[in-house]
Enzyme design. Sequence first.
Site, PDB file in Angstrom:
ATOM      1  N   GLY A  66       0.873  -1.168   0.000  1.00 56.53           N
ATOM      2  CA  GLY A  66       0.000   0.000   0.000  1.00 56.53           C
ATOM      3  C   GLY A  66       0.904   1.210   0.000  1.00 56.53           C
ATOM      4  O   GLY A  66       1.861   1.259  -0.769  1.00 56.53           O
ATOM      5  N   GLU A  67       0.636   2.129   0.875  1.00 56.67           N
ATOM      6  CA  GLU A  67       1.477   3.321   0.983  1.00 56.67           C
ATOM      7  C   GLU A  67       2.086   3.316   2.385  1.00 56.67           C
ATOM      8  O   GLU A  67       1.365   3.452   3.375  1.00 56.67           O
ATOM      9  CB  GLU A  67       0.619   4.567   0.733  1.00 56.67           C
ATOM     10  CG  GLU A  67       1.409   5.807   0.432  1.00 56.67           C
ATOM     11  CD  GLU A  67       2.390   5.648  -0.725  1.00 56.67           C
ATOM     12  OE1 GLU A  67       2.031   5.055  -1.747  1.00 56.67           O
ATOM     13  OE2 GLU A  67       3.545   6.115  -0.572  1.00 56.67           O
ATOM     14  N   SER A  68       3.399   3.130   2.451  1.00 59.40           N
ATOM     15  CA  SER A  68       4.043   2.957   3.763  1.00 59.40           C
ATOM     16  C   SER A  68       3.827   4.175   4.665  1.00 59.40           C
ATOM     17  O   SER A  68       3.665   4.027   5.881  1.00 59.40           O
ATOM     18  CB  SER A  68       5.537   2.676   3.589  1.00 59.40           C
ATOM     19  OG  SER A  68       6.156   3.698   2.850  1.00 59.40           O
ATOM     20  N   CYS A  88       6.097  -5.328   0.262  1.00 61.28           N
ATOM     21  CA  CYS A  88       6.217  -4.004  -0.361  1.00 61.28           C
ATOM     22  C   CYS A  88       6.204  -2.880   0.692  1.00 61.28           C
ATOM     23  O   CYS A  88       7.198  -2.684   1.376  1.00 61.28           O
ATOM     24  CB  CYS A  88       5.128  -3.862  -1.416  1.00 61.28           C
ATOM     25  SG  CYS A  88       5.532  -2.651  -2.659  1.00 61.28           S
ATOM     26  N   ARG A  94      13.001   3.241  -1.128  1.00 55.41           N
ATOM     27  CA  ARG A  94      11.597   3.432  -1.499  1.00 55.41           C
ATOM     28  C   ARG A  94      11.450   3.768  -2.977  1.00 55.41           C
ATOM     29  O   ARG A  94      12.295   4.474  -3.522  1.00 55.41           O
ATOM     30  CB  ARG A  94      11.066   4.625  -0.688  1.00 55.41           C
ATOM     31  CG  ARG A  94       9.847   4.320   0.108  1.00 55.41           C
ATOM     32  CD  ARG A  94       9.286   5.569   0.717  1.00 55.41           C
ATOM     33  NE  ARG A  94       7.885   5.637   0.390  1.00 55.41           N
ATOM     34  CZ  ARG A  94       7.171   6.732   0.434  1.00 55.41           C
ATOM     35  NH1 ARG A  94       7.712   7.875   0.793  1.00 55.41           N
ATOM     36  NH2 ARG A  94       5.910   6.685   0.114  1.00 55.41           N
ATOM     37  N   ILE A 137       4.959  -3.184  -7.728  1.00 56.51           N
ATOM     38  CA  ILE A 137       4.160  -1.971  -7.910  1.00 56.51           C
ATOM     39  C   ILE A 137       4.806  -0.836  -7.111  1.00 56.51           C
ATOM     40  O   ILE A 137       4.774  -0.850  -5.881  1.00 56.51           O
ATOM     41  CB  ILE A 137       2.704  -2.185  -7.435  1.00 56.51           C
ATOM     42  CG1 ILE A 137       2.062  -3.372  -8.171  1.00 56.51           C
ATOM     43  CG2 ILE A 137       1.878  -0.913  -7.651  1.00 56.51           C
ATOM     44  CD1 ILE A 137       0.710  -3.764  -7.629  1.00 56.51           C
ATOM     45  N   ARG A 138       5.409   0.092  -7.824  1.00 54.20           N
ATOM     46  CA  ARG A 138       6.143   1.190  -7.161  1.00 54.20           C
ATOM     47  C   ARG A 138       6.912   0.637  -5.954  1.00 54.20           C
ATOM     48  O   ARG A 138       6.825   1.121  -4.836  1.00 54.20           O
ATOM     49  CB  ARG A 138       5.190   2.319  -6.747  1.00 54.20           C
ATOM     50  CG  ARG A 138       4.600   3.046  -7.953  1.00 54.20           C
ATOM     51  CD  ARG A 138       3.677   4.186  -7.564  1.00 54.20           C
ATOM     52  NE  ARG A 138       2.572   3.738  -6.751  1.00 54.20           N
ATOM     53  CZ  ARG A 138       2.437   3.960  -5.459  1.00 54.20           C
ATOM     54  NH1 ARG A 138       3.351   4.643  -4.812  1.00 54.20           N
ATOM     55  NH2 ARG A 138       1.396   3.510  -4.807  1.00 54.20           N
ATOM     56  N   HIS A 182       4.648  -8.431  -4.703  1.00 57.26           N
ATOM     57  CA  HIS A 182       3.326  -8.784  -4.170  1.00 57.26           C
ATOM     58  C   HIS A 182       2.972 -10.229  -4.523  1.00 57.26           C
ATOM     59  O   HIS A 182       2.322 -10.454  -5.553  1.00 57.26           O
ATOM     60  CB  HIS A 182       2.253  -7.877  -4.787  1.00 57.26           C
ATOM     61  CG  HIS A 182       2.286  -6.470  -4.319  1.00 57.26           C
ATOM     62  ND1 HIS A 182       1.473  -5.991  -3.318  1.00 57.26           N
ATOM     63  CD2 HIS A 182       3.032  -5.423  -4.712  1.00 57.26           C
ATOM     64  CE1 HIS A 182       1.702  -4.716  -3.110  1.00 57.26           C
ATOM     65  NE2 HIS A 182       2.648  -4.334  -3.953  1.00 57.26           N
ATOM     66  N   GLU A 204       0.730 -11.942  -3.307  1.00 55.99           N
ATOM     67  CA  GLU A 204      -0.738 -12.101  -3.202  1.00 55.99           C
ATOM     68  C   GLU A 204      -1.444 -11.684  -4.496  1.00 55.99           C
ATOM     69  O   GLU A 204      -2.646 -11.892  -4.628  1.00 55.99           O
ATOM     70  CB  GLU A 204      -1.272 -11.299  -1.996  1.00 55.99           C
ATOM     71  CG  GLU A 204      -1.429  -9.799  -2.193  1.00 55.99           C
ATOM     72  CD  GLU A 204      -0.112  -9.020  -2.174  1.00 55.99           C
ATOM     73  OE1 GLU A 204       0.974  -9.637  -2.122  1.00 55.99           O
ATOM     74  OE2 GLU A 204      -0.178  -7.774  -2.239  1.00 55.99           O
TER      75      GLU A 204
HETATM   76  N1  GLN Z   1       5.668   2.918  -2.974  1.00 51.88           N
HETATM   77  C1  GLN Z   1       4.964   2.452  -1.811  1.00 51.88           C
HETATM   78  C2  GLN Z   1       5.530   3.026  -0.525  1.00 51.88           C
HETATM   79  O1  GLN Z   1       6.489   3.714  -0.553  1.00 51.88           O
HETATM   80  C3  GLN Z   1       4.964   0.944  -1.735  1.00 51.88           C
HETATM   81  C4  GLN Z   1       4.195   0.378  -2.887  1.00 51.88           C
HETATM   82  C5  GLN Z   1       3.497  -0.898  -2.599  1.00 51.88           C
HETATM   83  O2  GLN Z   1       3.314  -1.297  -1.437  1.00 51.88           O
HETATM   84  N2  GLN Z   1       3.027  -1.513  -3.627  1.00 51.88           N
HETATM   85  O3  GLN Z   1       4.994   2.771   0.505  1.00 51.88           O
END
Ligand code: GLN
Length: 194
Positions: free
Chosen positions: A47-49, A79, A106, A133-134, A169, A171
């Site tokens: 997700g977004e850390s 992630c 990151r 993903i990113r 990921h 999952e």
């Molecule tokens: N770029 C996200 C972060 O810095 C991580 C991306 C992800 O969990 N798919 O948290």
Amino acid sequence: MKIGVFALQGAFAEHRTVLQRLGVASCEIRQRADLDGSCDGYILPGGESTVIGKLLHELNLQQPLEELIDRDIPVFGTCAGLLLLAKEVTGKEPTYLAKMDIEAKRNAYGRQLGSFAAKAPFAGIGEIPMVFIRAPYIVKTFGSAQALATLNGKIVAAKQGNLLVTAFHPELTDDTRVHAYFLDMVRRAAQIAS
Ligand code: GLN
């Protein structure tokens, strides 16, 4: 066996689907009362850390989670979950739980075009599909953390005691073997504790 999946933000539902496919019960961790010690292991999803880290703190989940980790309860971070567990994050980025001997970078593959799929060997499993993903990658391990998978020379999975992290990921693929690997860690930890 029951696995608690942190459900504050990000790809938590997908982890629960994989656990269900593997016949393992799970529940969502959303508030302090959910961390009642009834789970054998936990998953910190992608997700977004920054968002998940802030919510962990604001919802008073951070300290009890740190205590669970200190008691060797297994935790799997994917992630953003990897970033939350890292002791070091490259640059001026903050750290959160800071429990694992890794330096993570990151958005290491670029912010916008950083999503891709690949295949690489995972120690003890064999070649697995990986969805990024990113994603971060692990710049280095130190202390007792060990790399489990590398892609193009960058570490993308690691383990330290009962902590497991992947930059990708698992999952989001049909391959359940990385979750099965984590569930083995959980079973072993439960046997040692009993
Ligand atoms: N770029 C996200 C972060 O810095 C991580 C991306 C992800 O969990 N798919 O948290």
